[in-house]
Design an enzyme around this catalytic site. Sequence first.
Site, PDB file in Angstrom:
ATOM      1  N   LYS A   1     -26.228  25.506  12.321  1.00 24.25           N
ATOM      2  CA  LYS A   1     -24.866  25.166  11.905  1.00 24.25           C
ATOM      3  C   LYS A   1     -24.903  23.978  10.965  1.00 24.25           C
ATOM      4  CE  LYS A   1     -24.349  21.091  14.195  1.00 24.25           C
ATOM      5  NZ  LYS A   1     -24.133  19.783  13.533  1.00 24.25           N
TER       6      LYS A   1
ATOM      7  N   GLY B   1     -30.091  17.766  12.671  1.00 23.62           N
ATOM      8  CA  GLY B   1     -28.639  17.777  12.551  1.00 23.62           C
ATOM      9  C   GLY B   1     -28.074  19.168  12.334  1.00 23.62           C
TER      10      GLY B   1
ATOM     11  N   ASP C   1     -22.827  20.516  21.822  1.00 21.56           N
ATOM     12  CA  ASP C   1     -22.817  21.427  20.672  1.00 21.56           C
ATOM     13  C   ASP C   1     -22.982  22.892  21.065  1.00 21.56           C
ATOM     14  OD1 ASP C   1     -22.349  19.645  18.654  1.00 21.56           O
ATOM     15  OD2 ASP C   1     -24.445  19.447  18.046  1.00 21.56           O
TER      16      ASP C   1
ATOM     17  N   ALA D   1     -28.335  21.669  14.828  1.00 18.82           N
ATOM     18  CA  ALA D   1     -28.092  22.255  16.162  1.00 18.82           C
ATOM     19  C   ALA D   1     -29.088  23.349  16.513  1.00 18.82           C
ATOM     20  CB  ALA D   1     -26.664  22.786  16.283  1.00 18.82           C
TER      21      ALA D   1
END
Length: 291
Positions: free
Chosen positions: A10, A98, A136, A100
Site C-alpha cells: 500500500k 512504509g 495497518d 505495509a
Amino acid sequence: MKISITAPAKINLSLDALYKREDGYHEVEMVMTTIDLADRLYLERLDEDKIVLDVKAHFIPEDRRNLIYQAALLLKKRFDVKMGVRITIDKHIPVSAGLAGGSSDAAAALKGLNIIWELGLSIEELAEISSEIGSDIAFCVYGGTALATGRGEKITALPNIPGCWIVLAKPSISVSTPTIYKELQVDSVEHPDTEKMIESIKNGDLDGIFAATGNVLESVTLEKNPQVKRIKDRMLAFGAEAALMSGSGPTVFALIKQYSRAKRVYNGLRGFCEEVYMVRPWSEGENDISN
C-alpha cells in the site's frame, strides 16, 4: 488443502496525525490505496497442530516475531483450531519500507487460513480480529482505496483511484515508526487536506488527488534522513506530478499520468537508488486466491 493468495503493498496518498491519544497512539486520518507490487503466500493445511513459516527472504523472522505467525496463532486460539499450517512467502515488497508489507502478508494469511481451516468468517470479522495484531492490517484485509481513522484500524471504503503510474524508490536505510511518531510535533506541522483528497477520489479527479497529497511524518523523516528528501526532489525534477513519502518512510513514491514520463522518472532514479519499482494501482479482482 493448498491455496495461494496475493498480498499487495500500500501507499499513503494522505497521512495526517491529529493528536496523541491517552493510549499512547496518535489519532490518524490516512487515505491509502493498494498497488500491484505484491508478495505471494502459499498455504498448506497440516494435520499436525503446528505453524510452519518458510520465508524466502533474508532478515525476516520465521517465528512469533512475524505478523503472519501471530495471525495464525490468534486464529488457532480464538477458534480452538487443532489443524496446522505451512505458509511459504514469496517476498517482493521491500522490508521496513512504509509499504505495509508485513501487514499485508498478515492480512493475506488471515484470509487464507479462514479458507483452509474452514472458519467461515466474514471480511469484516477478519478485519476486526486483525486489529489485535497491528493497526495497518485491517486496511490490508479490505484492500482497494480507503480512509483509515482511529489508530488506523477503522476503515471506510472509497472508490478506486483513476489509472496512473506509480514509481517507488526505497533508499538503503531503515526508519523506526515509533521514533518518527515520538518526534512528531502535531501542533507545528502543515496538515494535509484529507477532505479534499476524499472528494477528489470520489470525483475521479487525478489532478485533485495529486494536489491533495500530504504526509505529516515527512516533517520528521526528511529532516533526519536527507537522502529521502533528495529522492523526492529528484522525482519532481524528472517530471512527477506529485511525490510523497509513504507511511513513516523511507520509501518515496511518484504519481504520474503518462507512461513515458513515468519511465523517465524511473530511469532517473535507478542509478540513484538501489530499489526502484514502476507499478500501477491495484485492480479489482487482482487479490486472487487460487488452489
